[in-house]
Design a protein around this motif. Structure first.
Motif: not given
Length: 138
Positions: A95-110, A113-125
């Motif tokens: 399911g991620g290929i479409e999301t990857l195409r739409r939002y790019g590698h930086p979104w997946f990396a972000l 990092r959010r899942r691992w507690g490295k950045v907050g929700v603010e970074a996603l926003a």
């Protein structure tokens, strides 16, 4: 023997039988002999056999098997377990290929990092706002 928790003490619940099997089960329940229906059934059976689950279980029985398969692991151990099994790549193909195409590698990396507690929700926003601005400018 379970590995010691990381210094942060973060523990995660791992499902030996993954919850995504419920989605595969639901897709396979479409009646009919159309190619998409048959494909969904074959995918369900493949995933069920991958995790040692009887493909003839009811949805309720499957849910019980999934919930009964949980173990608590250290966060690093949990990620390593999924990485070694190739789960991240397989899930991305599901399911991620479409999301990857739409939002790019930086979104997946972000997201990682959010899942691992490295950045907050603010970074996603902030990143989401940048994507919207970029799309509007195009």
């Amino acid at each position: 023997m379970m590995a010691a928790a990381p210094a942060s003490g973060r523990r995660e619940v791992h499902h030996r039988v993954p919850r995504c099997l419920l989605k595969a089960f639901d897709r396979a329940q479409e009646p009919g002999l159309e190619p998409k229906d048959l494909q969904a059934w074959f995918e369900w059976e493949e995933e069920a056999f991958r995790y040692g689950v009887d493909p003839d279980l009811s949805r309720e029985e499957l849910a019980k098997v999934i919930e009964g398969s949980t173990v608590e692991l250290a966060g690093d151990e949990h990620r390593a377990l999924h990485g070694a099994a190739g789960d991240f790549a397989r899930w991305g193909r599901l399911g991620g290929i479409e999301t990857l195409r739409r939002y790019g590698h930086p979104w997946f990396a972000l997201l990682a990092r959010r899942r691992w507690g490295k950045v907050g929700v603010e970074a996603l926003a902030v990143y989401r706002e940048e994507l919207v601005a970029k799309a509007e400018a195009a």
